[in-house]
Scaffold this motif. Structure first.
Motif, PDB file in Angstrom:
ATOM      1  N   UNK A 171       0.829  -1.205   0.000  1.00 44.38           N
ATOM      2  CA  UNK A 171       0.000   0.000   0.000  1.00 44.38           C
ATOM      3  C   UNK A 171       0.862   1.253   0.000  1.00 44.38           C
ATOM      4  N   UNK A 172       0.204   2.380  -0.189  1.00 46.10           N
ATOM      5  CA  UNK A 172       0.916   3.658  -0.161  1.00 46.10           C
ATOM      6  C   UNK A 172       1.460   3.981   1.215  1.00 46.10           C
ATOM      7  N   UNK A 173       0.853   3.433   2.270  1.00 47.23           N
ATOM      8  CA  UNK A 173       1.275   3.795   3.620  1.00 47.23           C
ATOM      9  C   UNK A 173       2.358   2.870   4.182  1.00 47.23           C
ATOM     10  N   UNK A 174       2.560   1.714   3.583  1.00 49.95           N
ATOM     11  CA  UNK A 174       3.488   0.741   4.155  1.00 49.95           C
ATOM     12  C   UNK A 174       4.930   1.245   4.088  1.00 49.95           C
ATOM     13  N   UNK A 175       5.766   0.719   4.980  1.00 45.84           N
ATOM     14  CA  UNK A 175       7.171   1.097   4.954  1.00 45.84           C
ATOM     15  C   UNK A 175       7.693   1.645   6.260  1.00 45.84           C
ATOM     16  N   UNK A 176       7.134   1.207   7.384  1.00 46.66           N
ATOM     17  CA  UNK A 176       7.687   1.430   8.722  1.00 46.66           C
ATOM     18  C   UNK A 176       7.513   2.830   9.286  1.00 46.66           C
ATOM     19  N   UNK A 177       7.776   3.867   8.490  1.00 48.31           N
ATOM     20  CA  UNK A 177       7.719   5.227   9.029  1.00 48.31           C
ATOM     21  C   UNK A 177       7.250   6.198   7.964  1.00 48.31           C
ATOM     22  N   UNK A 178       6.727   7.316   8.418  1.00 47.24           N
ATOM     23  CA  UNK A 178       6.379   8.438   7.551  1.00 47.24           C
ATOM     24  C   UNK A 178       6.780   9.724   8.246  1.00 47.24           C
ATOM     25  N   UNK A 179       7.117  10.726   7.449  1.00 53.55           N
ATOM     26  CA  UNK A 179       7.487  12.022   8.003  1.00 53.55           C
ATOM     27  C   UNK A 179       6.237  12.803   8.389  1.00 53.55           C
ATOM     28  N   UNK A 180       6.295  13.449   9.545  1.00 58.24           N
ATOM     29  CA  UNK A 180       5.235  14.373   9.942  1.00 58.24           C
ATOM     30  C   UNK A 180       5.816  15.775   9.946  1.00 58.24           C
ATOM     31  N   UNK A 181       5.179  16.668   9.197  1.00 55.58           N
ATOM     32  CA  UNK A 181       5.659  18.050   9.083  1.00 55.58           C
ATOM     33  C   UNK A 181       4.507  19.011   9.331  1.00 55.58           C
ATOM     34  N   UNK A 182       4.774  20.084  10.053  1.00 52.92           N
ATOM     35  CA  UNK A 182       3.802  21.170  10.152  1.00 52.92           C
ATOM     36  C   UNK A 182       4.272  22.396   9.382  1.00 52.92           C
ATOM     37  N   UNK A 183       5.580  22.489   9.101  1.00 52.74           N
ATOM     38  CA  UNK A 183       6.116  23.532   8.221  1.00 52.74           C
ATOM     39  C   UNK A 183       6.017  22.983   6.803  1.00 52.74           C
ATOM     40  N   UNK A 184       4.871  23.183   6.182  1.00 50.09           N
ATOM     41  CA  UNK A 184       4.539  22.464   4.960  1.00 50.09           C
ATOM     42  C   UNK A 184       4.960  23.280   3.745  1.00 50.09           C
ATOM     43  N   UNK A 185       5.937  22.762   3.015  1.00 45.64           N
ATOM     44  CA  UNK A 185       6.456  23.483   1.851  1.00 45.64           C
ATOM     45  C   UNK A 185       5.423  23.580   0.739  1.00 45.64           C
ATOM     46  N   UNK A 186       4.385  22.703   0.782  1.00 38.13           N
ATOM     47  CA  UNK A 186       3.350  22.741  -0.250  1.00 38.13           C
ATOM     48  C   UNK A 186       2.415  23.932  -0.094  1.00 38.13           C
ATOM     49  N   UNK A 187       2.515  24.659   1.024  1.00 38.54           N
ATOM     50  CA  UNK A 187       1.754  25.896   1.148  1.00 38.54           C
ATOM     51  C   UNK A 187       0.780  25.917   2.316  1.00 38.54           C
ATOM     52  N   UNK A 188       0.220  27.095   2.608  1.00 37.20           N
ATOM     53  CA  UNK A 188      -0.598  27.290   3.805  1.00 37.20           C
ATOM     54  C   UNK A 188      -1.966  26.609   3.766  1.00 37.20           C
ATOM     55  N   UNK A 189      -2.383  26.074   2.630  1.00 37.34           N
ATOM     56  CA  UNK A 189      -3.667  25.384   2.575  1.00 37.34           C
ATOM     57  C   UNK A 189      -3.698  24.221   3.557  1.00 37.34           C
ATOM     58  N   UNK A 190      -2.530  23.737   3.978  1.00 45.45           N
ATOM     59  CA  UNK A 190      -2.454  22.590   4.873  1.00 45.45           C
ATOM     60  C   UNK A 190      -2.280  22.968   6.346  1.00 45.45           C
ATOM     61  N   UNK A 191      -2.190  24.249   6.658  1.00 43.48           N
ATOM     62  CA  UNK A 191      -1.910  24.651   8.033  1.00 43.48           C
ATOM     63  C   UNK A 191      -2.930  24.109   9.037  1.00 43.48           C
TER      64      UNK A 191
END
Length: 386
Positions: free
Chosen positions: A43-63
């Protein structure tokens, strides 16, 4: 035929969290259906770990999703009594004028997000594991960290089941049939009748909802793990998750990301050769790294983190759905607004998965959500050039 208020199709990254949120409303009958096993290793989520970021380079729509997700991850940890989010920090490294670095800095400064700006000298002093270039800077998102995706998804499944939501795994949906009363969900194990349907099947969205196939495509994502000579320097207590962009003298850009050790002997380093961006079918198994590609990865990661042995110790390849503008799509089908869907996650969905699940649950129950933005609509996306 089984009846439900809401049927969620797909119980992975977004679907599991949507089921968890919906199941907390005692007046709703909620059902989850997934074509794969409960833990889908491809699956897309598999692989032990994922990064969690709040300083989102994709822009403020994700704040708003960043803020909401921290609390929701903690709620899921409390419900499951399992550690899911380790806030070890999220570090972006690169030239200050590189687009991703500029955007990240603009977001953290404009919205006063908790962060630190580090010069190359300060970066190396704080994190001697890295080998920054002289002109690099570091932007440390102090609320960021590492997530355990398999733990999180199964914890959400259990939380939903504990609230009475039945989940059907290894059950493939073959058709959605609108009726006057709702939507009939036809599967290879029987038919369900729902007042509303939420489709969260990621890479398989275009198969069930072919009207979206011009807007999303499936691309592979490669993950590798490398072994440090001194594992103590890569524990979450002293080593953050990170992203690094490096620009060579000839203008070639290399991007890679990583996470501290969770298995006790290696750290994740995500990077892969350019040809891997080619679209693929979600039913095809992504090609594994070749020996030549693994050798290339080894050289790259040793430049980034000199203490790493320049030979990956394991690797895996997954895939995800990609849309036109790096913004996911959360919308209703124009032909039948009783069908909600989520797609186009760009390999970036997991950090905000509980907030996305909360948003979809609110959209299903209340008709809208304060977490939804017009940027998430299908109209805000262009068809992909093929």
């Amino acid at each position: 035929m089984e009846y439900a208020d809401v049927v969620v199709i797909g119980a992975g990254t977004i679907g599991s969290m949507t089921l968890w949120q919906l199941s907390q409303q005692s007046d709703l009958k909620v059902v989850g259906i997934d074509a794969h096993a409960q833990v889908n290793l491809r699956s897309s989520y598999a692989g032990e770990s994922r990064l969690f970021r709040t300083a989102v380079k994709e822009g403020p729509v994700f704040n708003d999703h960043a803020d909401a997700s921290i609390d929701l991850w903690r709620e899921l940890e409390a419900a499951s009594n399992r550690p899911i989010l380790d806030q070890c920090g999220a570090l972006s490294i690169g030239p200050p004028d590189f687009e991703a670095m500029r955007t990240t800095r603009e977001v953290v400064e404009r919205y006063d997000l908790p962060h630190e700006i580090l010069t190359a000298e300060e970066l190396h002093a704080r994190y001697p594991q890295f080998s920054p270039d002289p002109d690099d800077i570091g932007i440390l998102d102090t609320r960021g960290g590492a997530l355990r995706p398999e733990v999180a998804v199964t914890a959400a499944h259990t939380a939903a089941e504990d609230q009475g939501a039945p989940l059907y795994f290894n059950t493939r949906v073959t058709e959605l049939t609108p009726t006057a009363e709702g939507i009939e969900v036809v599967t290879d194990a029987g038919t369900f009748a729902a007042r509303q349907v939420i489709v969260t099947i990621g890479s398989w969205t275009g198969q069930l909802l072919p009207q979206l196939s011009e807007y999303v495509e499936v691309r592979p994502i490669g993950l590798t793990w490398a072994m440090p000579r001194n594992i103590d320097q890569f524990q979450p207590e002293v080593f953050p998750v990170f992203m690094r962009d490096r620009v060579a003298a000839d203008g070639t850009v290399t991007h890679w990301f990583g996470a501290p050790t969770l298995d006790g002997y290696s750290i994740k380093i995500g990077t892969y050769p350019e040809p891997w961006i080619s679209p693929m079918s979600p039913d095809d198994r992504p090609a594994d790294y070749t020996p030549e590609q693994l050798a290339w990865v080894g050289e790259i990661v040793a430049e980034c983190v000199p203490d790493l042995i320049a030979s990956p110790v394991r690797h895996s390849v997954h895939h995800d759905s990609y849309a036109s503008n790096k913004i996911p799509i959360f919308d209703r089908l124009p032909a039948d607004d009783r069908i909600l869907y989520a797609t186009g996650m760009h390999g970036n969905a997991f950090k905000f998965a509980p907030s996305y699940g909360k948003m979809l649950a609110e959209m299903a129950v209340d008709g809208t959500s304060p977490l939804w933005r017009e940027e998430f609509s299908l109209n805000a996306h262009q068809k992909l050039a093929r």
